[in-house]
Design a protein around this motif. Structure first.
Motif, PDB file in Angstrom:
ATOM      1  N   HIS A   1      63.310  73.754  29.738  1.00 16.65           N
ATOM      2  CA  HIS A   1      64.289  74.835  29.878  1.00 16.65           C
ATOM      3  C   HIS A   1      64.355  75.632  28.595  1.00 16.65           C
ATOM      4  O   HIS A   1      64.343  75.070  27.497  1.00 16.65           O
ATOM      5  N   VAL A   2      64.437  76.942  28.752  1.00 14.90           N
ATOM      6  CA  VAL A   2      64.445  77.841  27.603  1.00 14.90           C
ATOM      7  C   VAL A   2      65.668  78.743  27.713  1.00 14.90           C
ATOM      8  O   VAL A   2      65.857  79.402  28.732  1.00 14.90           O
ATOM      9  N   VAL A   3      66.483  78.764  26.670  1.00 17.74           N
ATOM     10  CA  VAL A   3      67.702  79.572  26.693  1.00 17.74           C
ATOM     11  C   VAL A   3      67.804  80.383  25.412  1.00 17.74           C
ATOM     12  O   VAL A   3      67.851  79.821  24.315  1.00 17.74           O
ATOM     13  N   GLU A   4      67.842  81.708  25.562  1.00 19.56           N
ATOM     14  CA  GLU A   4      68.000  82.594  24.405  1.00 19.56           C
ATOM     15  C   GLU A   4      69.476  82.911  24.186  1.00 19.56           C
ATOM     16  O   GLU A   4      70.278  82.857  25.120  1.00 19.56           O
ATOM     17  N   SER A   5      69.787  83.275  22.963  1.00 21.12           N
ATOM     18  CA  SER A   5      71.138  83.728  22.635  1.00 21.12           C
ATOM     19  C   SER A   5      71.085  84.597  21.388  1.00 21.12           C
ATOM     20  O   SER A   5      70.067  84.637  20.688  1.00 21.12           O
TER      21      SER A   5
ATOM     22  N   CYS B   1      66.546  80.681  20.313  1.00 21.44           N
ATOM     23  CA  CYS B   1      66.015  80.164  21.566  1.00 21.44           C
ATOM     24  C   CYS B   1      66.000  78.650  21.471  1.00 21.44           C
ATOM     25  O   CYS B   1      65.379  78.100  20.558  1.00 21.44           O
ATOM     26  N   VAL B   2      66.703  77.998  22.373  1.00 23.92           N
ATOM     27  CA  VAL B   2      66.727  76.540  22.402  1.00 23.92           C
ATOM     28  C   VAL B   2      65.886  76.052  23.566  1.00 23.92           C
ATOM     29  O   VAL B   2      66.065  76.510  24.706  1.00 23.92           O
ATOM     30  N   VAL B   3      65.007  75.132  23.274  1.00 22.51           N
ATOM     31  CA  VAL B   3      64.135  74.557  24.301  1.00 22.51           C
ATOM     32  C   VAL B   3      64.554  73.114  24.542  1.00 22.51           C
ATOM     33  O   VAL B   3      64.744  72.360  23.593  1.00 22.51           O
TER      34      VAL B   3
ATOM     35  N   THR C   1      64.106  74.674  18.377  1.00 20.95           N
ATOM     36  CA  THR C   1      64.836  75.940  18.317  1.00 20.95           C
ATOM     37  C   THR C   1      63.988  76.971  17.593  1.00 20.95           C
ATOM     38  O   THR C   1      63.484  76.705  16.504  1.00 20.95           O
ATOM     39  N   LEU C   2      63.871  78.109  18.208  1.00 24.51           N
ATOM     40  CA  LEU C   2      63.093  79.206  17.663  1.00 24.51           C
ATOM     41  C   LEU C   2      64.032  80.348  17.308  1.00 24.51           C
ATOM     42  O   LEU C   2      64.994  80.599  18.033  1.00 24.51           O
ATOM     43  N   TYR C   3      63.764  81.012  16.204  1.00 23.39           N
ATOM     44  CA  TYR C   3      64.584  82.129  15.756  1.00 23.39           C
ATOM     45  C   TYR C   3      63.736  83.378  15.571  1.00 23.39           C
ATOM     46  O   TYR C   3      62.533  83.302  15.335  1.00 23.39           O
ATOM     47  N   LEU C   4      64.416  84.507  15.649  1.00 22.56           N
ATOM     48  CA  LEU C   4      63.780  85.770  15.271  1.00 22.56           C
ATOM     49  C   LEU C   4      64.804  86.557  14.465  1.00 22.56           C
ATOM     50  O   LEU C   4      65.820  87.005  15.008  1.00 22.56           O
ATOM     51  N   GLN C   5      64.564  86.668  13.170  1.00 20.16           N
ATOM     52  CA  GLN C   5      65.412  87.479  12.302  1.00 20.16           C
ATOM     53  C   GLN C   5      64.877  88.895  12.328  1.00 20.16           C
ATOM     54  O   GLN C   5      63.713  89.132  11.989  1.00 20.16           O
ATOM     55  N   MET C   6      65.729  89.824  12.713  1.00 18.93           N
ATOM     56  CA  MET C   6      65.315  91.216  12.846  1.00 18.93           C
ATOM     57  C   MET C   6      66.092  92.071  11.854  1.00 18.93           C
ATOM     58  O   MET C   6      67.321  92.143  11.926  1.00 18.93           O
ATOM     59  N   ASN C   7      65.390  92.674  10.929  1.00 18.33           N
ATOM     60  CA  ASN C   7      65.997  93.541   9.910  1.00 18.33           C
ATOM     61  C   ASN C   7      65.513  94.966  10.092  1.00 18.33           C
ATOM     62  O   ASN C   7      64.512  95.228  10.756  1.00 18.33           O
TER      63      ASN C   7
ATOM     64  N   VAL D   1      64.980  93.973  26.167  1.00 18.82           N
ATOM     65  CA  VAL D   1      65.349  92.594  26.472  1.00 18.82           C
ATOM     66  C   VAL D   1      64.313  91.709  25.786  1.00 18.82           C
ATOM     67  O   VAL D   1      63.107  91.910  25.961  1.00 18.82           O
ATOM     68  N   TYR D   2      64.784  90.776  25.007  1.00 20.66           N
ATOM     69  CA  TYR D   2      63.908  89.884  24.260  1.00 20.66           C
ATOM     70  C   TYR D   2      63.829  88.538  24.976  1.00 20.66           C
ATOM     71  O   TYR D   2      64.857  87.930  25.291  1.00 20.66           O
ATOM     72  N   TYR D   3      62.604  88.103  25.199  1.00 19.55           N
ATOM     73  CA  TYR D   3      62.353  86.856  25.911  1.00 19.55           C
ATOM     74  C   TYR D   3      61.666  85.851  24.986  1.00 19.55           C
ATOM     75  O   TYR D   3      60.769  86.211  24.223  1.00 19.55           O
ATOM     76  N   CYS D   4      62.094  84.619  25.126  1.00 17.23           N
ATOM     77  CA  CYS D   4      61.461  83.515  24.401  1.00 17.23           C
ATOM     78  C   CYS D   4      60.497  82.817  25.354  1.00 17.23           C
ATOM     79  O   CYS D   4      60.804  82.648  26.542  1.00 17.23           O
TER      80      CYS D   4
END
Length: 125
Positions: free
Chosen positions: A3-7, A22-24, A77-83, A92-95
């Motif tokens: 299961h993959v859930v973005e936030s 994104c938590v897997v 857990t995956l992250y994307l830091q956007m500056n 819409v961003y998908y993991c």
């Protein structure tokens, strides 16, 4: 099953920053690669950034030097830091996570890709 859930999505002004996560979860699996994709209205889904099981990262040219992909020590857990966000980053961003049934000689056998439901990122001028 995985299961993959973005936030973490939201609205921000141009020039601002946002960090999405994104938590897997699920039964035991072997991660081959994780990545962030995005889809803007009327456009195809595109790869933003990815990280392999060896830790190698890749970025789309449009986000290099602005976005940073990372993962926690447990690698679930995956992250994307956007500056320095731009209006064209609105999407819409998908993991995604690609798992392997097993690995033989560094090759991922029976890869399966799972997707999250997406999180909206809106950048206003």
């Amino acid at each position: 099953q995985v299961h993959v859930v973005e936030s973490g999505g939201g609205s921000v002004q141009a020039g601002g920053s946002l960090k999405i996560s994104c938590v897997v979860s699920g039964s035991m699996f072997i991660t081959n690669e994780m990545g962030w994709y995005r889809q803007a209205p009327g456009k195809e889904r595109e790869l933003v950034s990815s990280i392999s099981r060896t830790g190698a990262t890749a970025y789309a040219d449009s986000v290099k030097e602005r976005f940073t992909i990372s993962q926690d020590n447990g690698k679930n857990t995956l992250y994307l830091q956007m500056n320095s966000l731009k209006t064209e980053d609105t999407a819409v961003y998908y993991c995604s996570i690609t798992t392997c049934a097993y690995i033989v000689s560094r090759a991922c056998i029976k890869p399966t890709t799972y997707w999250g439901q997406g999180t909206q990122v809106t950048v206003s001028s």
